[in-house]
Design a protein around this motif. Structure first.
Motif, PDB file in Angstrom:
ATOM      1  N   ILE A   1      -4.252  12.903  19.599  1.00  0.00           N
ATOM      2  CA  ILE A   1      -4.844  13.940  19.189  1.00  0.00           C
ATOM      3  C   ILE A   1      -4.113  15.200  19.076  1.00  0.00           C
ATOM      4  CG2 ILE A   1      -7.047  15.448  19.058  1.00  0.00           C
ATOM      5  CD1 ILE A   1      -8.826  13.006  19.874  1.00  0.00           C
TER       6      ILE A   1
ATOM      7  N   GLU B   1      -9.728  10.662  15.021  1.00  0.00           N
ATOM      8  CA  GLU B   1     -10.985  11.012  15.767  1.00  0.00           C
ATOM      9  C   GLU B   1     -12.325  10.333  15.158  1.00  0.00           C
ATOM     10  OE1 GLU B   1      -9.605  15.754  16.501  1.00  0.00           O
ATOM     11  OE2 GLU B   1     -11.313  15.318  15.124  1.00  0.00           O
TER      12      GLU B   1
ATOM     13  N   ASP C   1     -13.692  19.662  18.184  1.00  0.00           N
ATOM     14  CA  ASP C   1     -12.619  18.684  19.003  1.00  0.00           C
ATOM     15  C   ASP C   1     -12.842  18.611  20.735  1.00  0.00           C
ATOM     16  OD1 ASP C   1     -11.800  18.013  16.442  1.00  0.00           O
ATOM     17  OD2 ASP C   1     -10.023  18.943  16.345  1.00  0.00           O
TER      18      ASP C   1
END
Ligand SMILES: [Fe+2]
Ligand SMILES: [Fe+2]
Length: 138
Positions: free
Chosen positions: A21, A65, A125
Motif C-alpha cells: 500500500i 485495498e 487508509d
C-alpha cells in the motif's frame, strides 16, 4: 535532501505500514508530481498519458485495498469503497473531458487531488492499515 519539495511529498507520517500500500501511494504521488511539473506544457498527448497512467495506478491500488478489506472482513469496507468509487469517477471524468478538449488540467484540479489523497489517507487508509496489521498483513 536539498532538492525542491515535490507537490505531493510522502513523509513518515503518511506511511500505513503495509509495504504494498505504501509503495502504491508513492506511485500515485509520483504521477501527480509529474502532472504538476508539466502543468504549463503544451504537449497534450504527454499529459493525457500521465492521466491514463494515474487512472491505472489508482484503479490497481483501490482494488488492492478493497481485496484486503474483504479478505480481512474490515468493518468499514462499504464507506471506504464508496470514497474510492467517487474519486475514481472524478478522475475518469476529468481525463475523459481532457481527452475531448473540454477541460484543461490546472493547479486547482491537482490541489483537489492532493487534498483528497491526504484526507483519505489520514482518515480512511490509516484505519484499514492498522486493521490489516492487526490481522497479520504487512
Ligand atoms: Fe483507500
Ligand atoms: Fe490508499
Amino acid at each position: 535532501m536539498g532538492t525542491a519539495m515535490n507537490f505531493i511529498e510522502i513523509t513518515r507520517n503518511e506511511l500505513i505500514g503495509v509495504s504494498l500500500i505504501d509503495e502504491q501511494h508513492q506511485s500515485m504521488a509520483v504521477l501527480v508530481n509529474k502532472l504538476y511539473d508539466k502543468l504549463n506544457s503544451t504537449d497534450k498527448k504527454m499529459i493525457q498519458n500521465y492521466l491514463f497512467k494515474l487512472l491505472e495506478v489508482v484503479e490497481v491500488h483501490f482494488e488492492t485495498e478493497e481485496n484486503l478489506m474483504r479478505s480481512t472482513k474490515f468493518p468499514g469496507y462499504i464507506s471506504h469503497k464508496l470514497e474510492h468509487d467517487r474519486f475514481y469517477k472524478q478522475i475518469l471524468t476529468s481525463t475523459d473531458r481532457f481527452s475531448k478538449g473540454l477541460e484543461t488540467i490546472g493547479i486547482e484540479q491537482l490541489k483537489g487531488i492532493r487534498q483528497w489523497f491526504f484526507n483519505h489517507l489520514e482518515l480512511s487508509d490509516k484505519k484499514c492499515g492498522k486493521y490489516f496489521i492487526e490481522n497479520g498483513i504487512s
